[in-house]
Scaffold this motif. Structure first.
Motif, PDB file in Angstrom:
ATOM      1  N   ILE A  29       3.020   7.088   4.299  1.00 12.38           N
ATOM      2  CA  ILE A  29       2.342   5.983   3.627  1.00 12.38           C
ATOM      3  C   ILE A  29       1.239   5.462   4.529  1.00 12.38           C
ATOM      4  N   ASP A  30       0.007   5.597   4.063  1.00 13.55           N
ATOM      5  CA  ASP A  30      -1.198   5.250   4.823  1.00 13.55           C
ATOM      6  C   ASP A  30      -1.556   3.764   4.720  1.00 13.55           C
ATOM      7  N   ASP A  31      -2.586   3.410   5.472  1.00 11.76           N
ATOM      8  CA  ASP A  31      -3.229   2.087   5.378  1.00 11.76           C
ATOM      9  C   ASP A  31      -2.328   0.927   5.776  1.00 11.76           C
ATOM     10  N   PHE A  32      -1.331   1.182   6.609  1.00 13.62           N
ATOM     11  CA  PHE A  32      -0.479   0.089   7.069  1.00 13.62           C
ATOM     12  C   PHE A  32      -1.263  -0.859   7.983  1.00 13.62           C
ATOM     13  N   GLY A  33      -0.928  -2.148   7.874  1.00 15.42           N
ATOM     14  CA  GLY A  33      -1.536  -3.152   8.730  1.00 15.42           C
ATOM     15  C   GLY A  33      -2.181  -4.295   7.984  1.00 15.42           C
ATOM     16  N   TYR A  34      -2.238  -4.189   6.637  1.00 17.77           N
ATOM     17  CA  TYR A  34      -2.888  -5.217   5.817  1.00 17.77           C
ATOM     18  C   TYR A  34      -1.936  -5.893   4.829  1.00 17.77           C
ATOM     19  N   ARG A  35      -0.953  -5.150   4.314  1.00 20.15           N
ATOM     20  CA  ARG A  35      -0.089  -5.677   3.247  1.00 20.15           C
ATOM     21  C   ARG A  35       1.339  -5.824   3.774  1.00 20.15           C
ATOM     22  N   GLN A  36       1.583  -6.858   4.535  1.00 16.06           N
ATOM     23  CA  GLN A  36       2.833  -7.004   5.268  1.00 16.06           C
ATOM     24  C   GLN A  36       4.068  -6.926   4.366  1.00 16.06           C
ATOM     25  N   HIS A  37       4.075  -7.629   3.253  1.00  9.95           N
ATOM     26  CA  HIS A  37       5.251  -7.661   2.388  1.00  9.95           C
ATOM     27  C   HIS A  37       5.561  -6.274   1.834  1.00  9.95           C
TER      28      HIS A  37
END
Length: 273
Positions: A29-37
């Motif tokens: 799962i990419d793009d971690f770091g913006y959508r904490q929940h």
């Protein structure tokens, strides 16, 4: 005693056979770091989900640490230039950059994403198609014990060619889960990944922490087929068959354990002291 050995041997055989014969599915799962929940929900689903963290995202260090503590593999989602005009992350890599500038960006990304054991490209259709640019990336990465997951955002990728000169392990994406952010479409892509895993023995699917993807993963992971094993990407890198090593057959496994049982039954009991 021999009966007990036979029972143990059969159990070991069945466990080993199931592990070898089960098709392996890796989720990244990419793009971690913006959508904490959403990201924390995905981490909670399984320690076998690999997470890819954008190095300049506001929660990069925190979410990488949480994932690592949960047992998930962490990789760096390294921003690379696309062919189209899209909003870019800070320090996006371009083919025209010097070797020194690429090394600075890679080193900085490594420092921002703790516990990372690999890298994959964020976008990158322009960058990954450029051999010289990818040479610079792989040279910078060669200082770290990391693998590279090619997201394959373009058909003419030069990732493997560049990595081969620096002995960096490369593996490629099979399916994008959520190009269409609709649950029925994501579910179809997940099923496609399972079909590819059944056919090839393994498959890698890449998704993003969209609410729709979270919903589909929650349902699909709770109902995985018995012959599908969810694994970390790093497990595939060490277990992919090489050109000279054939995949063991059911007969091979049976003969191996039959010989082991024969050897055990011929051992003289140890005298008690």
């Amino acid at each position: 005693m021999i009966k007990n050995l036979l029972k143990i041997g059969v159990l070991l055989f069945l466990l080993k056979a199931n592990s070898v014969l089960a098709a392996k599915l890796a989720l990244v799962i990419d793009d971690f770091g913006y959508r904490q929940h959403n990201e924390e929900q995905i981490i909670s689903f399984s320690p076998n989900i690999t997470i890819a963290v954008l190095p300049h995202s506001p929660n990069a260090r925190r979410i990488a640490t949480i994932a690592h503590q949960h047992g998930n593999d962490v990789i760096i989602h390294l921003p690379m230039a696309p062919l189209g005009k899209q909003p870019l992350e800070k320090d996006t890599l371009f083919p025209y950059m010097s070797e020194l500038e690429v090394k600075r960006i890679v080193d900085d990304a490594v420092s921002r994403v703790p516990y990372a054991i690999g890298v994959n490209n964020h976008m990158g259709s322009l960058m990954t198609a450029n051999l010289n640019g990818m040479h610079n990336v792989m040279k910078a990465l060669s200082h770290y014990p990391m693998f590279f997951l090619d997201s394959k955002t373009i058909g003419k990728t030069q990732v493997k060619n560049a990595a081969s000169e620096y002995n960096i392990a490369v593996i490629g994406r099979d399916v994008f889960l959520d190009d269409q952010q609709k649950e029925y479409a994501i579910a179809q892509q997940f099923d496609l990944a399972i079909k590819i895993a059944h056919k090839n023995g393994h498959a890698i699917a890449i998704g993003h922490p969209h609410p729709q993807t979270v919903n589909v993963l929650r349902t699909k992971l709770a109902n995985l087929p018995d012959d599908i094993e969810l694994v970390k990407v790093s497990q595939l890198i060490t277990s992919l068959p090489t050109k000279t090593k054939l995949k063991p057959t059911f007969k091979d496994i049976f003969e191996k354990y039959k010989k082991r049982l024969t050897d055990l039954s011929n051992v003289n009991p140890i005298e008690q002291q």
